[in-house]
Design a protein around this motif. Structure first.
Motif, mmCIF file in Angstrom:
data_model
loop_
_atom_site.group_PDB
_atom_site.id
_atom_site.type_symbol
_atom_site.label_atom_id
_atom_site.label_comp_id
_atom_site.label_asym_id
_atom_site.label_seq_id
_atom_site.Cartn_x
_atom_site.Cartn_y
_atom_site.Cartn_z
ATOM 1 N N PHE A 106 40.526 27.864 -8.365
ATOM 2 C CA PHE A 106 41.134 28.186 -7.072
ATOM 3 C C PHE A 106 40.537 29.473 -6.498
ATOM 4 C CE2 PHE A 106 44.329 30.585 -4.676
ATOM 5 C CZ PHE A 106 44.562 29.694 -3.625
ATOM 6 N N LEU A 107 40.442 30.515 -7.340
ATOM 7 C CA LEU A 107 39.899 31.775 -6.836
ATOM 8 C C LEU A 107 38.423 31.622 -6.485
ATOM 9 C CD1 LEU A 107 40.841 34.637 -6.267
ATOM 10 C CD2 LEU A 107 39.951 35.318 -8.493
ATOM 11 N N TRP A 108 37.694 30.805 -7.239
ATOM 12 C CA TRP A 108 36.290 30.565 -6.922
ATOM 13 C C TRP A 108 36.163 29.891 -5.559
ATOM 14 C CZ3 TRP A 108 33.420 25.996 -6.235
ATOM 15 C CH2 TRP A 108 32.037 26.168 -6.194
ATOM 16 N N LEU A 109 37.039 28.931 -5.275
ATOM 17 C CA LEU A 109 37.024 28.261 -3.971
ATOM 18 C C LEU A 109 37.371 29.228 -2.850
ATOM 19 C CD1 LEU A 109 38.743 24.876 -4.895
ATOM 20 C CD2 LEU A 109 36.327 25.259 -4.365
ATOM 21 N N VAL A 110 38.299 30.127 -3.111
ATOM 22 C CA VAL A 110 38.633 31.146 -2.111
ATOM 23 C C VAL A 110 37.408 32.005 -1.813
ATOM 24 C CG1 VAL A 110 39.976 33.240 -1.684
ATOM 25 C CG2 VAL A 110 41.090 31.222 -2.650
ATOM 26 N N GLY A 111 36.702 32.397 -2.868
ATOM 27 C CA GLY A 111 35.499 33.199 -2.676
ATOM 28 C C GLY A 111 34.418 32.465 -1.921
ATOM 29 N N ARG A 112 34.226 31.169 -2.238
ATOM 30 C CA ARG A 112 33.233 30.373 -1.517
ATOM 31 C C ARG A 112 33.623 30.213 -0.050
ATOM 32 N NH1 ARG A 112 29.144 31.536 -3.720
ATOM 33 N NH2 ARG A 112 30.576 33.178 -4.394
#
Length: 230
Positions: free
Chosen positions: A136-142
């Motif tokens: 989830f946090l990786w998707l937020v960063g992307r």
């Protein structure tokens, strides 16, 4: 005492291979310590913060939960120290946070009398929760990068979220992220007002690590209090 020490040193000296082995072990320990905590001297405020967190965990939770939470807090300080200094979160710190979380879950499962299969199922569930939090946090960063054209989160933040997510349920993960984001936003606003901004770069892990720990502590304490009142 001194005689025993002298005899031990003499025994090591008589065996060069043993001496080399101990030298290699010592070098690896020092290398790991340097990678984990950095080379800068520990400041009095860091000692005070570490002591306060350990005492708070041990004084407010039972011995089992308090011991694990106290160890986690020390790793939180390692994350803060490194992220503030170098904008880097040591993989060793995130890995140890994850291992501590799994160890606590396993210990609680055994103490609750769960079978090995049930314990493994519980560990699989918390691992899945940590992985979901990291994704989830990786998707937020992307998403932030796609919109702004800038990196908003490093992969160290993602790994830290995954490790911390092992300790937290879904709701607690959301609370921790919100607390970290609000704290980071407050710092950005203060720096903008004082014209001390650092080029838009902010060590998010230094906010996420303590936010996750505080969320865990609040949840554990509320569970204890509600359990005691029922």
């Amino acid at each position: 005492m001194n005689t025993a020490k002298a005899n031990a040193e003499e025994a090591v000296d008589r065996h060069p291979a043993r001496r080399r082995f101990f030298d290699r072990v010592w070098q690896r320990v020092m290398t790991f310590s340097g990678e984990l905590c950095g080379t800068a001297p520990v400041q009095p405020i860091e000692i005070a913060a570490g002591s306060a967190g350990v005492v708070a965990a041990l004084a407010t939770l039972d011995l089992n939960q308090g011991s694990f939470a106290a160890a986690w807090w020390l790793l939180v300080l390692v994350v803060i120290r490194n992220d503030l200094a170098d904008f880097l979160i040591p993989d060793e710190a995130s890995g140890m946070i994850a291992v501590l979380g799994l160890a606590q879950i396993a210990t609680l499962s055994v103490m609750a009398g769960q079978s090995a299969a049930a314990c493994l199922t519980t560990l699989g569930a918390v691992l899945s929760g940590g992985l979901t939090a990291a994704v989830f946090l990786w998707l937020v960063g992307r998403g932030f990068r796609a919109i702004s054209g800038r990196e908003g989160l490093g992969f160290g933040d993602v790994k830290l979220m995954g490790a911390s997510g092992i300790w937290l349920g879904v709701v607690q993960q959301a609370v921790a992220l919100e607390l970290a984001a609000l704290a980071a936003l407050a710092i950005v606003l203060v720096e903008a007002r004082n014209d001390t901004r650092r080029g838009g770069v902010l060590p998010f892990g230094a906010f996420l690590a303590p936010a996750a720990w505080l969320t865990h502590m609040a949840h554990a304490l509320s569970s204890d209090w509600l359990g005691g009142a029922s």
